[in-house]
Each structure stands twice: as structure tokens, then as C-alpha cells.
Design a protein around this motif. Structure first.
Motif, PDB file in Angstrom:
ATOM      1  N   ALA A  27       0.832  -1.211   0.000  1.00  0.00           N
ATOM      2  CA  ALA A  27       0.000   0.000   0.000  1.00  0.00           C
ATOM      3  C   ALA A  27       0.861   1.253   0.000  1.00  0.00           C
ATOM      4  CB  ALA A  27      -0.921   0.000   1.208  1.00  0.00           C
ATOM      5  N   THR A  28       0.467   2.231  -0.806  1.00  0.00           N
ATOM      6  CA  THR A  28       1.139   3.528  -0.853  1.00  0.00           C
ATOM      7  C   THR A  28       0.164   4.668  -0.576  1.00  0.00           C
ATOM      8  OG1 THR A  28       0.778   3.681  -3.238  1.00  0.00           O
ATOM      9  CG2 THR A  28       2.891   2.739  -2.485  1.00  0.00           C
ATOM     10  N   ARG A  29      -1.060   4.340  -0.211  1.00  0.00           N
ATOM     11  CA  ARG A  29      -2.092   5.339   0.054  1.00  0.00           C
ATOM     12  C   ARG A  29      -2.773   5.026   1.376  1.00  0.00           C
ATOM     13  NH1 ARG A  29       0.068   6.219  -4.304  1.00  0.00           N
ATOM     14  NH2 ARG A  29      -0.902   7.057  -6.171  1.00  0.00           N
ATOM     15  N   ARG A  30      -3.344   6.076   1.970  1.00  0.00           N
ATOM     16  CA  ARG A  30      -4.180   5.927   3.164  1.00  0.00           C
ATOM     17  C   ARG A  30      -5.321   6.918   3.013  1.00  0.00           C
ATOM     18  NH1 ARG A  30      -6.283   2.914   7.174  1.00  0.00           N
ATOM     19  NH2 ARG A  30      -6.127   3.857   9.211  1.00  0.00           N
ATOM     20  N   VAL A  90      -3.771  10.464   1.736  1.00  0.00           N
ATOM     21  CA  VAL A  90      -2.352  10.750   1.562  1.00  0.00           C
ATOM     22  C   VAL A  90      -1.742   9.663   0.689  1.00  0.00           C
ATOM     23  CG1 VAL A  90      -1.652   9.512   3.675  1.00  0.00           C
ATOM     24  CG2 VAL A  90      -0.196  11.346   2.780  1.00  0.00           C
ATOM     25  N   ALA A  91      -0.744  10.036  -0.108  1.00  0.00           N
ATOM     26  CA  ALA A  91      -0.015   9.096  -0.962  1.00  0.00           C
ATOM     27  C   ALA A  91       1.467   9.211  -0.650  1.00  0.00           C
ATOM     28  CB  ALA A  91      -0.259   9.421  -2.436  1.00  0.00           C
ATOM     29  N   ALA A  92       2.161   8.090  -0.636  1.00  0.00           N
ATOM     30  CA  ALA A  92       3.608   8.067  -0.417  1.00  0.00           C
ATOM     31  C   ALA A  92       4.289   7.609  -1.704  1.00  0.00           C
ATOM     32  CB  ALA A  92       3.965   7.119   0.725  1.00  0.00           C
ATOM     33  N   SER A  93       5.405   8.269  -2.032  1.00  0.00           N
ATOM     34  CA  SER A  93       6.133   7.879  -3.238  1.00  0.00           C
ATOM     35  C   SER A  93       7.525   8.484  -3.232  1.00  0.00           C
ATOM     36  CB  SER A  93       5.389   8.340  -4.492  1.00  0.00           C
ATOM     37  OG  SER A  93       5.352   9.751  -4.537  1.00  0.00           O
ATOM     38  N   GLY A  94       8.359   7.975  -4.121  1.00  0.00           N
ATOM     39  CA  GLY A  94       9.666   8.568  -4.381  1.00  0.00           C
ATOM     40  C   GLY A  94      10.579   8.644  -3.186  1.00  0.00           C
ATOM     41  N   ARG A 151      17.227  11.705  -0.269  1.00  0.00           N
ATOM     42  CA  ARG A 151      17.246  10.671  -1.303  1.00  0.00           C
ATOM     43  C   ARG A 151      17.094   9.258  -0.744  1.00  0.00           C
ATOM     44  NH1 ARG A 151      15.938  13.945  -4.863  1.00  0.00           N
ATOM     45  NH2 ARG A 151      17.456  15.283  -5.772  1.00  0.00           N
ATOM     46  N   SER A 152      16.684   9.143   0.521  1.00  0.00           N
ATOM     47  CA  SER A 152      16.578   7.810   1.097  1.00  0.00           C
ATOM     48  C   SER A 152      15.214   7.506   1.696  1.00  0.00           C
ATOM     49  CB  SER A 152      17.636   7.642   2.188  1.00  0.00           C
ATOM     50  OG  SER A 152      17.401   8.557   3.228  1.00  0.00           O
ATOM     51  N   ALA A 153      14.346   8.470   1.787  1.00  0.00           N
ATOM     52  CA  ALA A 153      13.042   8.239   2.398  1.00  0.00           C
ATOM     53  C   ALA A 153      11.943   8.719   1.458  1.00  0.00           C
ATOM     54  CB  ALA A 153      12.947   8.980   3.726  1.00  0.00           C
ATOM     55  N   ALA A 154      10.799   8.136   1.592  1.00  0.00           N
ATOM     56  CA  ALA A 154       9.665   8.504   0.754  1.00  0.00           C
ATOM     57  C   ALA A 154       9.148   9.898   1.110  1.00  0.00           C
ATOM     58  CB  ALA A 154       8.551   7.477   0.932  1.00  0.00           C
ATOM     59  N   VAL A 155       8.410  10.458   0.185  1.00  0.00           N
ATOM     60  CA  VAL A 155       7.738  11.740   0.378  1.00  0.00           C
ATOM     61  C   VAL A 155       6.239  11.460   0.362  1.00  0.00           C
ATOM     62  CG1 VAL A 155       7.269  14.009  -0.612  1.00  0.00           C
ATOM     63  CG2 VAL A 155       9.565  13.034  -0.772  1.00  0.00           C
ATOM     64  N   ALA A 156       5.521  12.028   1.297  1.00  0.00           N
ATOM     65  CA  ALA A 156       4.064  11.906   1.316  1.00  0.00           C
ATOM     66  C   ALA A 156       3.464  13.145   0.668  1.00  0.00           C
ATOM     67  CB  ALA A 156       3.560  11.755   2.745  1.00  0.00           C
ATOM     68  N   ASP A 157       2.345  12.952   0.011  1.00  0.00           N
ATOM     69  CA  ASP A 157       1.617  14.058  -0.603  1.00  0.00           C
ATOM     70  C   ASP A 157       0.174  13.988  -0.107  1.00  0.00           C
ATOM     71  OD1 ASP A 157       0.962  16.227  -2.175  1.00  0.00           O
ATOM     72  OD2 ASP A 157       0.825  15.079  -4.026  1.00  0.00           O
ATOM     73  N   ILE A 158      -0.245  15.023   0.612  1.00  0.00           N
ATOM     74  CA  ILE A 158      -1.634  15.100   1.055  1.00  0.00           C
ATOM     75  C   ILE A 158      -2.467  15.295  -0.211  1.00  0.00           C
ATOM     76  CG2 ILE A 158      -3.351  16.377   2.406  1.00  0.00           C
ATOM     77  CD1 ILE A 158      -1.258  15.016   4.186  1.00  0.00           C
ATOM     78  N   LYS A 162       0.225  10.575  10.698  1.00  0.00           N
ATOM     79  CA  LYS A 162       0.605   9.287  11.274  1.00  0.00           C
ATOM     80  C   LYS A 162       0.870   8.272  10.158  1.00  0.00           C
ATOM     81  CE  LYS A 162      -1.948   9.692  15.623  1.00  0.00           C
ATOM     82  NZ  LYS A 162      -3.101   9.165  16.390  1.00  0.00           N
ATOM     83  N   ALA A 163       0.042   8.293   9.124  1.00  0.00           N
ATOM     84  CA  ALA A 163       0.248   7.396   7.987  1.00  0.00           C
ATOM     85  C   ALA A 163       1.560   7.714   7.279  1.00  0.00           C
ATOM     86  CB  ALA A 163      -0.924   7.498   7.015  1.00  0.00           C
ATOM     87  N   ALA A 164       1.857   9.002   7.098  1.00  0.00           N
ATOM     88  CA  ALA A 164       3.118   9.393   6.458  1.00  0.00           C
ATOM     89  C   ALA A 164       4.302   8.872   7.258  1.00  0.00           C
ATOM     90  CB  ALA A 164       3.187  10.914   6.315  1.00  0.00           C
ATOM     91  N   THR A 165       4.208   8.941   8.571  1.00  0.00           N
ATOM     92  CA  THR A 165       5.272   8.418   9.438  1.00  0.00           C
ATOM     93  C   THR A 165       5.375   6.896   9.274  1.00  0.00           C
ATOM     94  OG1 THR A 165       4.996  10.239  10.996  1.00  0.00           O
ATOM     95  CG2 THR A 165       6.069   8.236  11.822  1.00  0.00           C
ATOM     96  N   ALA A 166       4.237   6.213   9.228  1.00  0.00           N
ATOM     97  CA  ALA A 166       4.252   4.761   9.044  1.00  0.00           C
ATOM     98  C   ALA A 166       4.835   4.380   7.684  1.00  0.00           C
ATOM     99  CB  ALA A 166       2.839   4.197   9.193  1.00  0.00           C
ATOM    100  N   PHE A 167       4.637   5.234   6.683  1.00  0.00           N
ATOM    101  CA  PHE A 167       5.222   5.007   5.362  1.00  0.00           C
ATOM    102  C   PHE A 167       6.698   5.417   5.313  1.00  0.00           C
ATOM    103  CE2 PHE A 167       0.780   5.576   3.411  1.00  0.00           C
ATOM    104  CZ  PHE A 167       0.613   4.238   3.147  1.00  0.00           C
ATOM    105  N   GLU A 168       7.228   5.869   6.458  1.00  0.00           N
ATOM    106  CA  GLU A 168       8.628   6.295   6.601  1.00  0.00           C
ATOM    107  C   GLU A 168       8.967   7.481   5.699  1.00  0.00           C
ATOM    108  OE1 GLU A 168      11.017   2.764   6.130  1.00  0.00           O
ATOM    109  OE2 GLU A 168      10.222   1.903   7.990  1.00  0.00           O
TER     110      GLU A 168
END
Length: 184
Positions: free
Chosen positions: A50-53, A69-73, A79-86, A110-116
Motif C-alpha cells: 500500500a502507498t495510500r491511506r 495521503v499518498a507516499a512515493s519517491g 534521497r533515502s526516504a519517501a515523500v508523502a503528498d496530502i 501518522k500514515a506518512a510516518t508509518a510510510f517512513e
């Protein structure tokens, strides 16, 4: 619905799309998302990859808010962790000023944190001062503009960023989300 009925946050599921679309069309008549957009987002919101919440806020049987929220990239600086986009935060007008937007945003962070995710980005209509103030309370900072981002009205977007989403303010524990965790 009476004020005594609590607002419960839970995971958005496919059967929530119709009531969410009704609210979407009321709140964002010029640039409302389509049914297909919600289906596409929810398709990426379950399972171990999953990349969305996405969440809905329900009072009784009525959907009074939703958010996603979506996590990607990778993070722009590490350059080592994902970026979340509300992707969206929406609250029925009769629930404005109740703290519901903050509750939904808290769960997205909280979801963005869980997605690292090391940072969280969003776009906000330049004329939506209410939303901008909410995001600023959570530590988001303006970093630029996207000219004509919201169509067909050709309205500019303010781009905002939050670094270290795990440090953003939280609401009370009783406001937690019902449903499965991020990956289930």
C-alpha cells in the motif's frame, strides 16, 4: 444528526465512494474528483504494498469528511526516504470549526510516518485561507506556487511542506481511526 452523535474516523472503502462524491461536489464544485480517481486511489490503499491511506469521518450513517495521503519517491534532501503528498482533506461545512480537519490531518501525518516519509507536501488553493491556517498550525511552510493548478477555474495553488511529520502536533488518543492498519 444531533451534535451528541460522535464523529468516528475509519478507513475509506469502496462503498464510501458515492457519499464522498456527494460531499466532494458540494465542497469543490469546479474541480471535484471523479469516481475513477477515488477508485484508483483506493486500489493502492490496501495490502503490504500500500502507498495510500484514505479515511472517512462518519457521524451516524453520514460521511462528514474524508482525507487521503499518498507516499512515493524519495525525500528531496535525503534521497533515502519517501515523500508523502496530502491528496485531499475535506470537511462538511456544518462541521467546520469543530477540529475535524485537524483530526483527519493528524491521521494522515501518522500514515506518512508509518510510510517512513521524511517530508509531507501538499497543494492548497491560494484563496483557501482556512485550510492554509490549519496546515500552518501543523508546521507546514509555504515553499512556492503552482500557477493555474486548479482547473477549470485557473486558480493558483500554494505549495506547502512539512519536514519530520512525526513531530507534528497530535490530537487526543480518543480520536484514533477504526479499521485496518496502514498495510492491511
Amino acid at each position: 444528526m444531533t451534535d451528541s452523535v460522535p464523529v468516528v474516523l475509519r478507513e475509506m472503502r469502496w462503498w464510501d465512494i458515492d457519499p464522498v462524491l456527494e460531499l466532494e461536489r458540494i465542497l469543490f464544485p469546479e474541480d471535484a474528483w471523479s469516481r475513477g480517481m477515488f477508485w484508483s486511489e483506493l486500489a493502492h490503499a490496501r495490502g503490504p504494498a500500500a502507498t495510500r491511506r484514505y479515511l472517512v469521518a462518519e457521524q451516524g450513517s453520514r460521511v462528514v469528511g474524508y482525507a487521503g495521503v499518498a507516499a512515493s519517491g524519495t525525500a528531496s534532501d535525503s534521497r533515502s526516504a519517501a515523500v508523502a503528498d496530502i491528496q485531499t482533506v475535506a470537511v462538511a461545512r456544518d462541521h467546520w470549526g469543530t477540529g475535524l480537519g485537524g483530526r483527519l490531518l493528524t491521521e494522515l501525518l501518522k500514515a506518512a510516518t508509518a510510510f517512513e516519509c521524511a517530508e509531507v507536501m501538499l497543494e492548497c488553493r491560494i484563496d483557501n485561507i482556512r485550510a492554509q491556517k490549519l496546515y500552518e498550525r501543523f508546521g507546514f511552510e509555504p515553499i512556492g506556487f503552482r500557477r493555474g493548478y486548479y482547473q477549470p477555474g485557473n486558480v493558483d495553488a500554494l505549495v506547502m511542506r512539512l519536514t519530520a511529520p512525526e513531530t507534528a502536533p497530535e490530537t487526543a488518543p480518543e480520536n484514533s481511526v477504526q479499521g485496518t492498519d496502514i498495510h492491511g
